[in-house]
Design an enzyme around this catalytic site. Sequence first.
Site, PDB file in Angstrom:
ATOM      1  N   CYS A 108       0.815  -1.222   0.000  1.00 62.59           N
ATOM      2  CA  CYS A 108       0.000   0.000   0.000  1.00 62.59           C
ATOM      3  C   CYS A 108       0.848   1.272   0.000  1.00 62.59           C
ATOM      4  O   CYS A 108       0.331   2.367  -0.200  1.00 62.59           O
ATOM      5  CB  CYS A 108      -0.948   0.002   1.194  1.00 62.59           C
ATOM      6  SG  CYS A 108      -2.099  -1.379   1.124  1.00 62.59           S
ATOM      7  N   HIS A 401      -9.686   2.765  -1.269  1.00 62.45           N
ATOM      8  CA  HIS A 401      -8.246   2.501  -1.185  1.00 62.45           C
ATOM      9  C   HIS A 401      -7.804   1.493  -2.246  1.00 62.45           C
ATOM     10  O   HIS A 401      -7.688   0.301  -1.965  1.00 62.45           O
ATOM     11  CB  HIS A 401      -7.935   1.999   0.244  1.00 62.45           C
ATOM     12  CG  HIS A 401      -6.541   1.524   0.451  1.00 62.45           C
ATOM     13  ND1 HIS A 401      -5.434   2.155  -0.085  1.00 62.45           N
ATOM     14  CD2 HIS A 401      -6.049   0.462   1.171  1.00 62.45           C
ATOM     15  CE1 HIS A 401      -4.342   1.506   0.270  1.00 62.45           C
ATOM     16  NE2 HIS A 401      -4.687   0.481   1.023  1.00 62.45           N
ATOM     17  N   CYS A 441       0.645   3.149   6.106  1.00 65.40           N
ATOM     18  CA  CYS A 441       1.004   1.814   6.583  1.00 65.40           C
ATOM     19  C   CYS A 441       0.825   0.829   5.423  1.00 65.40           C
ATOM     20  O   CYS A 441       0.101   1.126   4.469  1.00 65.40           O
ATOM     21  CB  CYS A 441       0.114   1.408   7.750  1.00 65.40           C
ATOM     22  SG  CYS A 441      -1.642   1.481   7.338  1.00 65.40           S
TER      23      CYS A 441
HETATM   24  C1  ACO Z   1      -2.313  -1.138   4.546  1.00 71.37           C
HETATM   25  C2  ACO Z   1      -3.750  -1.206   4.273  1.00 71.37           C
HETATM   26  O1  ACO Z   1      -4.311  -0.319   3.693  1.00 71.37           O
HETATM   27  S1  ACO Z   1      -4.587  -2.544   4.828  1.00 71.37           S
HETATM   28  C3  ACO Z   1      -6.228  -2.410   4.193  1.00 71.37           C
HETATM   29  C4  ACO Z   1      -6.365  -3.202   2.945  1.00 71.37           C
HETATM   30  N1  ACO Z   1      -7.780  -3.272   2.593  1.00 71.37           N
HETATM   31  C5  ACO Z   1      -8.577  -4.228   3.066  1.00 71.37           C
HETATM   32  O2  ACO Z   1      -8.143  -5.117   3.794  1.00 71.37           O
HETATM   33  C6  ACO Z   1     -10.023  -4.165   2.659  1.00 71.37           C
HETATM   34  C7  ACO Z   1     -10.922  -4.324   3.845  1.00 71.37           C
HETATM   35  N2  ACO Z   1     -12.303  -4.286   3.455  1.00 71.37           N
HETATM   36  C8  ACO Z   1     -13.008  -5.397   3.127  1.00 71.37           C
HETATM   37  O3  ACO Z   1     -12.468  -6.499   3.077  1.00 71.37           O
HETATM   38  C9  ACO Z   1     -14.476  -5.251   2.816  1.00 71.37           C
HETATM   39  O4  ACO Z   1     -14.739  -3.955   2.346  1.00 71.37           O
HETATM   40  C10 ACO Z   1     -15.348  -5.525   4.091  1.00 71.37           C
HETATM   41  C11 ACO Z   1     -15.181  -7.002   4.456  1.00 71.37           C
HETATM   42  C12 ACO Z   1     -14.944  -4.652   5.261  1.00 71.37           C
HETATM   43  C13 ACO Z   1     -16.806  -5.207   3.787  1.00 71.37           C
HETATM   44  O5  ACO Z   1     -17.193  -5.902   2.669  1.00 71.37           O
HETATM   45  P1  ACO Z   1     -18.737  -5.939   2.232  1.00 71.37           P
HETATM   46  O6  ACO Z   1     -19.536  -6.613   3.279  1.00 71.37           O
HETATM   47  O7  ACO Z   1     -18.771  -6.461   0.846  1.00 71.37           O
HETATM   48  O8  ACO Z   1     -19.084  -4.401   2.269  1.00 71.37           O
HETATM   49  P2  ACO Z   1     -20.334  -3.645   1.685  1.00 71.37           P
HETATM   50  O9  ACO Z   1     -19.852  -2.557   0.847  1.00 71.37           O
HETATM   51  O10 ACO Z   1     -21.312  -4.605   1.063  1.00 71.37           O
HETATM   52  O11 ACO Z   1     -20.957  -3.019   2.982  1.00 71.37           O
HETATM   53  C14 ACO Z   1     -21.708  -3.777   3.902  1.00 71.37           C
HETATM   54  C15 ACO Z   1     -22.891  -2.943   4.315  1.00 71.37           C
HETATM   55  O12 ACO Z   1     -22.402  -1.796   4.992  1.00 71.37           O
HETATM   56  C16 ACO Z   1     -23.014  -0.642   4.435  1.00 71.37           C
HETATM   57  N3  ACO Z   1     -22.073   0.472   4.600  1.00 71.37           N
HETATM   58  C17 ACO Z   1     -20.748   0.471   4.292  1.00 71.37           C
HETATM   59  N4  ACO Z   1     -20.225   1.664   4.593  1.00 71.37           N
HETATM   60  C18 ACO Z   1     -21.214   2.422   5.098  1.00 71.37           C
HETATM   61  C19 ACO Z   1     -21.285   3.751   5.571  1.00 71.37           C
HETATM   62  N5  ACO Z   1     -20.190   4.540   5.619  1.00 71.37           N
HETATM   63  N6  ACO Z   1     -22.468   4.204   6.013  1.00 71.37           N
HETATM   64  C20 ACO Z   1     -23.565   3.428   5.988  1.00 71.37           C
HETATM   65  N7  ACO Z   1     -23.558   2.158   5.534  1.00 71.37           N
HETATM   66  C21 ACO Z   1     -22.391   1.671   5.097  1.00 71.37           C
HETATM   67  C22 ACO Z   1     -23.269  -1.011   2.996  1.00 71.37           C
HETATM   68  O13 ACO Z   1     -24.271  -0.212   2.430  1.00 71.37           O
HETATM   69  C23 ACO Z   1     -23.717  -2.431   3.131  1.00 71.37           C
HETATM   70  O14 ACO Z   1     -25.079  -2.440   3.531  1.00 71.37           O
HETATM   71  P3  ACO Z   1     -26.091  -3.486   2.900  1.00 71.37           P
HETATM   72  O15 ACO Z   1     -25.575  -4.822   3.329  1.00 71.37           O
HETATM   73  O16 ACO Z   1     -27.384  -3.101   3.515  1.00 71.37           O
HETATM   74  O17 ACO Z   1     -26.009  -3.289   1.423  1.00 71.37           O
END
Ligand code: ACO
Length: 455
Positions: A108, A401, A441
């Site tokens: 990242c 991201h 990070c």
């Molecule tokens: C060094 C680094 O950067 S490490 C980081 C690297 N990146 C990662 O590891 C990615 C991490 N993220 C993920 O793996 C995924 O996004 C997860 C597992 C967190 C979520 O995945 P999903 O469940 O597919 O997320 P999704 O977008 O469907 O959101 C789930 C629910 O939350 C809701 N939601 C998400 N964000 C918001 C928000 N800000 N406000 C209101 N509702 C929200 C969505 O609308 C959805 O609702 P629904 O089920 O009624 O449709």
Amino acid sequence: MAARTPSTSPSTATSPPPGAPRRAYVLGGNRIPFARAGGKYAQASNQDMLTAALDGLVARFGLQGESIGEVAAGAVLKHSRDFNLTREAVLGSALAATTPAYDVQQACATGLETVVSLSNKIRLGQLESAIAGGVDTTSDAPIAVSDRLRRVLLDLSHARTPQQRLKAIARLRPKDLAPATPRTSEPRTHLSMGEHQALTTAQWQITREAQDEVALRSHQRLAAAYDSGFFDDLVTPYRGLTRDANLRADTSMEKLAKLNPTFGLGLDAPATMTAGNSTPLTDGASTVLLGSAEWAAAHDLTPLAAVVDAEAGAVDFVHGVDGLLMAPVFAVPRLLARHGLSLADLDYVEIHEAFASTVLTTLAAWESEEFGRERLGLDGAFGTVEADRLNVHGSSLAAGHPFAATGGRIVATIAKELHVRRATQVAAGNDAPVRALVSVCAAGGLGLTALLEAA
Ligand SMILES: CC(=O)SCCNC(=O)CCNC(=O)[C@H](O)C(C)(C)COP(=O)(O)OP(=O)(O)OC[C@H]1O[C@@H](n2cnc3c(N)ncnc32)[C@H](O)[C@@H]1OP(=O)(O)O
């Protein structure tokens, strides 16, 4: 397309003292709006998106047909066919084909690494101009075949007789045909980034409410910046998107509070990390134009900010007590000490919001007297960063991201912010330096941080 930024005040690019290396400047940036995985860019490849981000930059700064010193970019998730993705993107762009280009990969931190290493080359006089960047897609992620199938296919390509071919194929078992999909998990712990961060969140006792507040602020600030036109000369519409698709201007603490926990469910601590306070899987690309003061003046461009210095760090998250994403906690004190600065001397700070709790655990460590003394070797706490100078235009929770593209997004945003702030200050008769810190990070327990100063 926004117009090329005219050089209203080329003399504002401050010269280094005699004998010191010359300065490298951020002259501007361009990115495509970030899309949610499986969304608007589901059919776009890394090469498509990086080329689009480059072409937007070229158009904005009038660089059509220009030979740039070097272009360095990269992707965390890359197809094996893309052995030099950046060079291919340059060849597909409006830049001159005589522009050298190559891939960089530091998880990242890739985008920030390209900014830092190209800036160093400019400071040394090896380059006059450069373009840094990054791209990632989880919609078009490479899917590999199993190790045994790969070896059999390689043997088949060398087989000369039908018998040799049959012998190779006979080694295959049905389970060897299952694809190997990429995961955001650490090879040594088999835990995902989110699972690692959940451990750190519990270790530092970060509450759900505090995480949701960070997420809400990120969305509100990014939405406000778009509404004010701040991103008009930083983001170029692409494939039907004009703003980051993950941005939820209408989110609220109530909506965030309703989301079910996603990470840390099996821990002996409250599970507080949700889809709302974690970055989503994202597709996108970013680019940053860098140059010397002379190159900027020759191209009638205004330097926005100098890339002053950088510091990398790493933590032993496998055997030690430090969380996977905590390396910047150690790198930043070293970076600032080199310049006789403290956190209080920074006008802006962007801490990449891998997860809301990444920001909060970083701040908690810096605010801890005990951590400052025992782990950072200081007399007490390292310091703090108040909300009004932290992630002022939102960050990765709202923007999304696309791993390697995040560094470029942050640097271009913060360089413009530094320039705007400095111009306001100078107009008011205040010549004090305006400084910003970028902290990213990365997987593998890595972190990269950089110090920028308004030109
Ligand atoms: C060094 C680094 O950067 S490490 C980081 C690297 N990146 C990662 O590891 C990615 C991490 N993220 C993920 O793996 C995924 O996004 C997860 C597992 C967190 C979520 O995945 P999903 O469940 O597919 O997320 P999704 O977008 O469907 O959101 C789930 C629910 O939350 C809701 N939601 C998400 N964000 C918001 C928000 N800000 N406000 C209101 N509702 C929200 C969505 O609308 C959805 O609702 P629904 O089920 O009624 O449709």
